[in-house]
Write a protein that holds these residues in place. Structure first.
Motif, mmCIF file in Angstrom:
data_model
loop_
_atom_site.group_PDB
_atom_site.id
_atom_site.type_symbol
_atom_site.label_atom_id
_atom_site.label_comp_id
_atom_site.label_asym_id
_atom_site.label_seq_id
_atom_site.Cartn_x
_atom_site.Cartn_y
_atom_site.Cartn_z
ATOM 1 N N LEU A 167 0.825 -1.202 0.000
ATOM 2 C CA LEU A 167 0.000 0.000 0.000
ATOM 3 C C LEU A 167 0.863 1.258 0.000
ATOM 4 C CD1 LEU A 167 -2.867 -0.909 2.499
ATOM 5 C CD2 LEU A 167 -3.150 -0.270 0.089
ATOM 6 N N GLU A 168 1.987 1.205 0.709
ATOM 7 C CA GLU A 168 2.849 2.385 0.821
ATOM 8 C C GLU A 168 3.795 2.541 -0.365
ATOM 9 O OE1 GLU A 168 6.085 4.430 3.918
ATOM 10 O OE2 GLU A 168 5.059 2.562 4.461
ATOM 11 N N HIS A 169 4.387 1.421 -0.812
ATOM 12 C CA HIS A 169 5.445 1.494 -1.824
ATOM 13 C C HIS A 169 5.063 0.890 -3.166
ATOM 14 C CE1 HIS A 169 8.088 2.660 1.478
ATOM 15 N NE2 HIS A 169 7.778 1.551 2.119
ATOM 16 N N GLY A 170 3.907 0.253 -3.252
ATOM 17 C CA GLY A 170 3.488 -0.366 -4.500
ATOM 18 C C GLY A 170 4.442 -1.456 -4.952
ATOM 19 N N GLN A 171 4.641 -1.539 -6.265
ATOM 20 C CA GLN A 171 5.498 -2.576 -6.835
ATOM 21 C C GLN A 171 6.968 -2.373 -6.472
ATOM 22 O OE1 GLN A 171 4.617 -5.250 -8.322
ATOM 23 N NE2 GLN A 171 2.598 -4.965 -9.253
ATOM 24 N N ALA A 172 7.306 -1.203 -5.944
ATOM 25 C CA ALA A 172 8.696 -0.965 -5.542
ATOM 26 C C ALA A 172 9.053 -1.690 -4.242
ATOM 27 C CB ALA A 172 8.954 0.533 -5.382
ATOM 28 N N ILE A 204 -9.802 -2.564 -1.316
ATOM 29 C CA ILE A 204 -9.512 -3.103 -2.653
ATOM 30 C C ILE A 204 -9.045 -1.991 -3.580
ATOM 31 C CG2 ILE A 204 -10.591 -4.077 -4.718
ATOM 32 C CD1 ILE A 204 -12.293 -5.830 -2.825
ATOM 33 N N PHE A 205 -9.764 -0.858 -3.583
ATOM 34 C CA PHE A 205 -9.386 0.253 -4.457
ATOM 35 C C PHE A 205 -7.957 0.716 -4.154
ATOM 36 C CE2 PHE A 205 -14.117 1.677 -4.407
ATOM 37 C CZ PHE A 205 -14.423 0.746 -5.379
ATOM 38 N N ALA A 206 -7.648 0.873 -2.872
ATOM 39 C CA ALA A 206 -6.339 1.395 -2.478
ATOM 40 C C ALA A 206 -5.220 0.439 -2.886
ATOM 41 C CB ALA A 206 -6.302 1.646 -0.970
ATOM 42 N N HIS A 238 -15.666 4.965 -4.398
ATOM 43 C CA HIS A 238 -14.520 5.036 -5.309
ATOM 44 C C HIS A 238 -14.008 6.484 -5.363
ATOM 45 C CE1 HIS A 238 -12.069 4.756 -8.913
ATOM 46 N NE2 HIS A 238 -12.171 3.446 -8.835
ATOM 47 N N PRO A 239 -12.717 6.686 -5.161
ATOM 48 C CA PRO A 239 -12.214 8.071 -5.071
ATOM 49 C C PRO A 239 -12.441 8.885 -6.338
ATOM 50 C CG PRO A 239 -10.406 6.478 -5.185
ATOM 51 C CD PRO A 239 -11.656 5.700 -4.952
ATOM 52 N N HIS A 240 -12.402 8.255 -7.501
ATOM 53 C CA HIS A 240 -12.572 9.007 -8.746
ATOM 54 C C HIS A 240 -14.052 9.180 -9.098
ATOM 55 C CE1 HIS A 240 -8.316 8.846 -9.126
ATOM 56 N NE2 HIS A 240 -8.279 7.550 -9.337
ATOM 57 N N ILE A 241 -14.824 8.116 -8.951
ATOM 58 C CA ILE A 241 -16.246 8.213 -9.276
ATOM 59 C C ILE A 241 -16.940 9.208 -8.346
ATOM 60 C CG2 ILE A 241 -18.419 6.934 -9.449
ATOM 61 C CD1 ILE A 241 -16.783 4.432 -10.092
#
Length: 199
Positions: free
Chosen positions: A19-24, A96-98, A157-160
């Protein structure tokens, strides 16, 4: 600790890092968070992608959500039950969204979009809580459940939602009462109703 328990512990340690660093996120960071050697991570998961998939699997797994739903007191009044359920569903969606956003996953993998699984979630979730009130609705219970899911999804949903998510109470009240004021009720104050010029 069994292999299954070890995998679950690594997944729990990895989730906040993803959640904090993603794929990194590195397997070294995961190992440190789990309090194990990095090699132990690779004994549990052959690749980092396998670990990513396991974290996604855990996030989408409905079992914890359904267990929480089953803990809602059926003796609560209808609105309280609906707010309690919507609170849990919103928390599930937001998680899930995050995670998907952090990992750069644009849409759920096919294994998470099974229609039968969604029907099971509906039937074992809200439908069971609303069954005793079926005669109070103008729509079939399964349709009410569908509306709650759609409104909660879009309103969380943050965008919707344009970064203005609906609260569980707002969702429950729209479902149960719509948006018309009861006859004789005082109008909302100007500062609550005014949103400024339409965009």
């Amino acid at each position: 600790m069994s292999p299954e328990e070890r995998r679950a512990a690594i997944v729990r340690a990895a989730r906040p890092l993803f959640l904090e660093h993603g794929q990194a996120t590195s397997t070294r960071l995961v190992a440190e968070a789990a309090g194990i050697a990095e090699g132990t991570v690779f004994r549990a998961f052959a690749t980092k992608q396998e670990l990513v998939d396991a974290v996604l699997d855990a996030e989408f797994d409905p079992e914890v959500f359904l267990e929480d739903v089953r803990s809602i007191d059926p003796g609560l009044d209808l609105r309280e039950r609906l707010v309690a359920y919507t609170t849990l569903l919103q928390r599930r969606f937001v998680g899930i969204f995050a995670l998907m956003a952090a990992l750069g996953v644009p849409k759920p993998p096919p294994r998470f979009t099974d229609a039968a699984a969604r029907r099971r979630l509906a039937q074992e979730g809200l439908a069971s809580l609303l069954a005793q009130d079926a005669d109070r609705f103008s729509l079939p219970v399964d349709r009410v459940v569908h509306l709650v899911r759609l409104l909660t999804f879009s309103g969380s949903h943050p965008h919707i939602s344009d970064q203005r998510p609906l609260s569980p109470e707002e969702i429950a009240d729209v479902i149960l009462h719509g948006v018309l004021r009861p006859a004789g009720a005082a109008p909302l104050s100007e500062d609550l109703t005014s949103e400024g010029p339409a965009s």
